[in-house]
Design an enzyme around this catalytic site. Structure first.
Site, PDB file in Angstrom:
ATOM      1  N   TRP A 103       0.840  -1.207   0.000  1.00 36.76           N
ATOM      2  CA  TRP A 103       0.000   0.000   0.000  1.00 36.76           C
ATOM      3  C   TRP A 103       0.866   1.245   0.000  1.00 36.76           C
ATOM      4  CZ3 TRP A 103      -4.397  -0.702  -1.979  1.00 36.76           C
ATOM      5  CH2 TRP A 103      -5.138  -1.859  -1.726  1.00 36.76           C
ATOM      6  N   ASP A 171      -1.701   6.739   6.487  1.00 38.49           N
ATOM      7  CA  ASP A 171      -2.739   5.858   5.942  1.00 38.49           C
ATOM      8  C   ASP A 171      -3.011   4.825   7.031  1.00 38.49           C
ATOM      9  OD1 ASP A 171      -4.286   3.938   4.721  1.00 38.49           O
ATOM     10  OD2 ASP A 171      -2.834   3.432   3.148  1.00 38.49           O
ATOM     11  N   LYS A 195     -12.422  -1.693   6.627  1.00 37.16           N
ATOM     12  CA  LYS A 195     -11.715  -2.709   7.415  1.00 37.16           C
ATOM     13  C   LYS A 195     -12.119  -2.649   8.885  1.00 37.16           C
ATOM     14  CE  LYS A 195      -8.522  -3.045   3.791  1.00 37.16           C
ATOM     15  NZ  LYS A 195      -7.705  -2.173   2.969  1.00 37.16           N
TER      16      LYS A 195
HETATM   17  C1  LIG Z   1      -7.206  -1.587   1.922  1.00 37.30           C
HETATM   18  C2  LIG Z   1      -6.147  -0.575   2.019  1.00 37.30           C
HETATM   19  C3  LIG Z   1      -6.053   0.495   1.113  1.00 37.30           C
HETATM   20  C4  LIG Z   1      -6.965   0.638  -0.089  1.00 37.30           C
HETATM   21  O1  LIG Z   1      -8.206   1.047   0.309  1.00 37.30           O
HETATM   22  P1  LIG Z   1      -9.346   1.352  -0.773  1.00 37.30           P
HETATM   23  O2  LIG Z   1     -10.386   1.983   0.117  1.00 37.30           O
HETATM   24  O3  LIG Z   1      -9.760   0.054  -1.352  1.00 37.30           O
HETATM   25  O4  LIG Z   1      -8.815   2.283  -1.773  1.00 37.30           O
HETATM   26  C5  LIG Z   1      -5.067   1.421   1.305  1.00 37.30           C
HETATM   27  N1  LIG Z   1      -4.204   1.322   2.333  1.00 37.30           N
HETATM   28  C6  LIG Z   1      -4.255   0.313   3.210  1.00 37.30           C
HETATM   29  C7  LIG Z   1      -3.287   0.268   4.330  1.00 37.30           C
HETATM   30  C8  LIG Z   1      -5.230  -0.673   3.087  1.00 37.30           C
HETATM   31  O5  LIG Z   1      -5.291  -1.668   3.965  1.00 37.30           O
END
Ligand SMILES: *Cc1c(COP(=O)(O)O)cnc(C)c1O
Length: 361
Positions: A103, A171, A195
């Site tokens: 990511w 993030d 998540k």
């Molecule tokens: C799942 C995830 C993403 C991507 O998220 P989307 O909402 O599908 O764009 C980005 N960063 C991390 C750490 C993730 O776990």
């Protein structure tokens, strides 16, 4: 319904009580004679939910509404990979990124379209199985970007102790609201909701108000943080239903005792599984060996004898455990045990790991 143990990495498990309430809201909201899916985003029923959810998010995170604001944005965390640098970098500006996994590299690739991106540290040399200690920071960087939980690789941290005054941006898609952390260490934190915080469709962006004031204005309105901040995230139609469910999840977190209680339970849950893996070093490899770097959310591991992989998954299915297959790019196994994942599911997996090792060892 007979719920199975869903170890999926995302979209992921939600509390059953939240699903019950959300399904009622789909039929009727607040005795209005309308579904949450049907009400105007400018009407009083939705507006109350919107305002309350923003306030509750900051409250659960322990942030003051004087200093911080919460934005609801579409496009997923992936859109933030581009939106963040678009808002804070101008030609010639530098930002520092810590490369801790798949990511992070996606965030870096997008950021490179907007400025000079300096990799302050990378764990690439050992397949991102650890969090780098030493960061090589740029003194005049506009921000430093980290990934707090590396969903695919299974490492987690809250960021460096010091950024020498450079704004820290994170993030936190896969560990927001999962543990006790001083959220005021971040100037801006973003997370796709699907998540730990709700369904797919809304991204939570929590930022210092004075930081957002420094964002660029000369960019498309729909990609400008200022647009969302100035319109209280009601510039255009927000993802009404996902925000409603995020509100229900936040209430659930408060009922559990807030982040301190969630933190305790998540540590207990993760320990059950890591202990079972560590007890059988001949059978299992934990992907992340340094215990302080291990994720509480995504437990990644391999079975040393890869011939046993299929039977491990098949027997897990028979025990009503699903979603244990590792990310397609890294293989192996991954148990995602976000906030809503029950303790008894972690016990069931630990028992299974022990029994599987005894049977095949
Ligand atoms: C799942 C995830 C993403 C991507 O998220 P989307 O909402 O599908 O764009 C980005 N960063 C991390 C750490 C993730 O776990």
């Amino acid at each position: 319904m007979n719920r199975i143990y869903n170890f999926s990495a995302g979209p992921a498990i939600l509390p059953e009580s939240v699903l019950q309430k959300a399904s009622q809201g789909v039929i009727e909201i607040n005795g209005s004679g309308m579904s949450i899916l049907e009400v105007s985003h400018r009407g009083k029923d939705y507006e109350a939910i919107h305002v309350e959810t923003r306030e509750r998010l900051l409250r659960v995170m322990g942030l003051s509404t004087d200093d911080y604001t919460a934005l609801f944005i579409g496009g997923g965390a992936s859109m933030q990979f581009a939106m963040l640098p678009m808002n804070f970098l101008n030609l010639g500006d530098t930002a520092d990124y810590v490369h801790t996994g798949e990511w992070a590299i996606k965030a870096i690739r997008e950021a490179k379209r907007f400025g000079n991106i300096h990799t302050a540290a990378s764990s690439e040399d050992r397949n991102h199985s650890y969090i780098p200690n030493e960061l090589n920071l740029t003194p005049d960087a506009k921000f430093i970007h980290i990934t707090t939980n590396n969903t695919i690789e299974g490492t987690e941290w809250d960021g460096p102790d010091s950024t020498k005054g450079v704004p820290l941006v994170a993030d936190a898609s896969s560990d927001i609201l999962s543990h006790s952390v001083d959220y005021s260490r971040y100037h801006l934190i973003y997370a796709g909701a699907q998540k730990n915080a709700g369904p797919a469709g809304v991204t939570l962006v929590v930022a210092r108000k004075d930081y957002l004031e420094q964002a660029n204005s000369d960019i498309p309105a729909i990609l400008s943080y200022k647009t969302y901040a100035n319109a209280d995230s009601l510039y255009n139609t927000p993802p009404v239903f996902p925000i409603y469910v995020v509100g229900l999840v936040l209430k659930w977190i408060e009922e559990q005792g807030g982040l301190a209680a969630i933190d305790r339970r998540n540590r207990e849950k993760a320990a059950l599984i890591y202990d079972a893996l560590d007890a059988h070093p001949d059978m299992y490899d934990t992907a992340v060996t340094d215990k302080k770097d291990r994720s509480l959310m995504n437990v990644t591991f391999r079975i040393k004898n890869i011939d046993l992989e299929k039977s491990f998954l098949d027997d897990a299915k028979a025990r009503k455990m699903d979603g244990l297959k590792g990310h397609r790019n890294v293989g192996g196994f991954r148990a995602s045990i976000y906030n809503a994942f029950p303790v008894d599911g972690c016990m069931a997996l630990a028992d299974y790991l022990n029994e599987f090792a005894a049977k095949n060892g």
